[in-house]
Design an enzyme around this catalytic site. Sequence first.
Site, PDB file in Angstrom:
ATOM      1  N   SER A 110       0.846  -1.190   0.000  1.00  0.00           N
ATOM      2  CA  SER A 110       0.000   0.000   0.000  1.00  0.00           C
ATOM      3  C   SER A 110       0.888   1.249   0.000  1.00  0.00           C
ATOM      4  CB  SER A 110      -0.970  -0.037   1.179  1.00  0.00           C
ATOM      5  OG  SER A 110      -1.991   0.926   1.020  1.00  0.00           O
ATOM      6  N   GLU A 241      -0.601  -2.743  -8.002  1.00  0.00           N
ATOM      7  CA  GLU A 241      -1.902  -3.006  -7.386  1.00  0.00           C
ATOM      8  C   GLU A 241      -2.607  -1.677  -7.225  1.00  0.00           C
ATOM      9  OE1 GLU A 241      -3.195  -2.530  -4.109  1.00  0.00           O
ATOM     10  OE2 GLU A 241      -1.466  -1.957  -2.886  1.00  0.00           O
ATOM     11  N   HIS A 308      -4.752  -5.194  -2.098  1.00  0.00           N
ATOM     12  CA  HIS A 308      -5.762  -5.029  -1.057  1.00  0.00           C
ATOM     13  C   HIS A 308      -6.859  -6.081  -1.066  1.00  0.00           C
ATOM     14  CE1 HIS A 308      -3.745  -1.169  -0.881  1.00  0.00           C
ATOM     15  NE2 HIS A 308      -4.340  -0.931   0.280  1.00  0.00           N
TER      16      HIS A 308
END
Length: 337
Positions: A110, A241, A308
């Site tokens: 992240s 991502e 995620h």
Amino acid sequence: MITYPYLNTRSKIGVTAPSSGVPSELHNLLRQSAARLEEKGYSLSFGETVWTQEKARSADAEKRAAEFMKMMDDESIEVIMPPWGGELLIEILDFLDFEKMKAKWVLGYSDTSALLLSITLKTGIATAHGTNFIDLRGEYWDETTAMWEKVLTTKREESVSQTSSLKYQEQWEHEKQSPCVFHLTHDTEWKTVSNKEEKLKGRLLGGCIDIIHHLAGTPYGDVKAFHETFADGESLVWYFENCDLNMTGLRRAFLHMKMAGWFKSCSGIMFGRSSSNTPVNGYGAEDVYEEISSELGIPIIYDIDCGHQPPQVTLINGAYAEVEVSGVKGVIKQYFK
């Protein structure tokens, strides 16, 4: 040449929050993860930033950077794990001394990926995109998540293989506790734009595209210099991502990186699963992937175990990788060379 850290089992883990800390009502999650890791023989060193959170940050940028550098300098710490990601890690980059960074693992995903990619691009030290500290609090780790240990204990000139997961978690259900933290309910399917078997080879680089595309054009996103200095001129395989971008936002982020020259030596791209992949006026994720594949003339693999919608494989920025997708299953073999 890439520098690969090495993790000794039963070593010390440094936990610091270069982005978001953990509010007081969730401190029990930190203690649960600490207990699990201590059961496995690790010792823990917690920074002050881990326990605080206000206005989207654990602390001011200088304090976050200083605490991270202190853990980098601590010889007893072999891996640094943030509790989780956040929003404003990018603020600390100007306060970090990359020339003084030592070869130790930094593991997370992240918002943390801005730190991971910056370190590898500027220093040639490999970094690990994978589980967060908080996600290790379960009674057991699923097979995909558990590979973080095996990957980080791989020695130079060795290789390590990971396979696609059997099932993944579609959405977070924090009110429902699971023995392994994640609710693995949906069948995992790695896909290709060509709908055929694909093989990718090259040096891995990547992270959360929401965050890392902001590095393009800055001193922390000099892919050209990395390619010439550390990658031995080998092709690059990017992995991304998507946390929050809608499909037009994803397209813009890709074009930003393309215009900055990030894909000039690219032989393939992988995209992780994302709950944000909802179409905009009929324009969907597969449209984005097909356009990228056509424009760059490279294969695209998508819905891999990254991001995620866990679990996720542990991907090493800087490692040489061979990726193969056949049917709906995938294998990633990383060489620490």
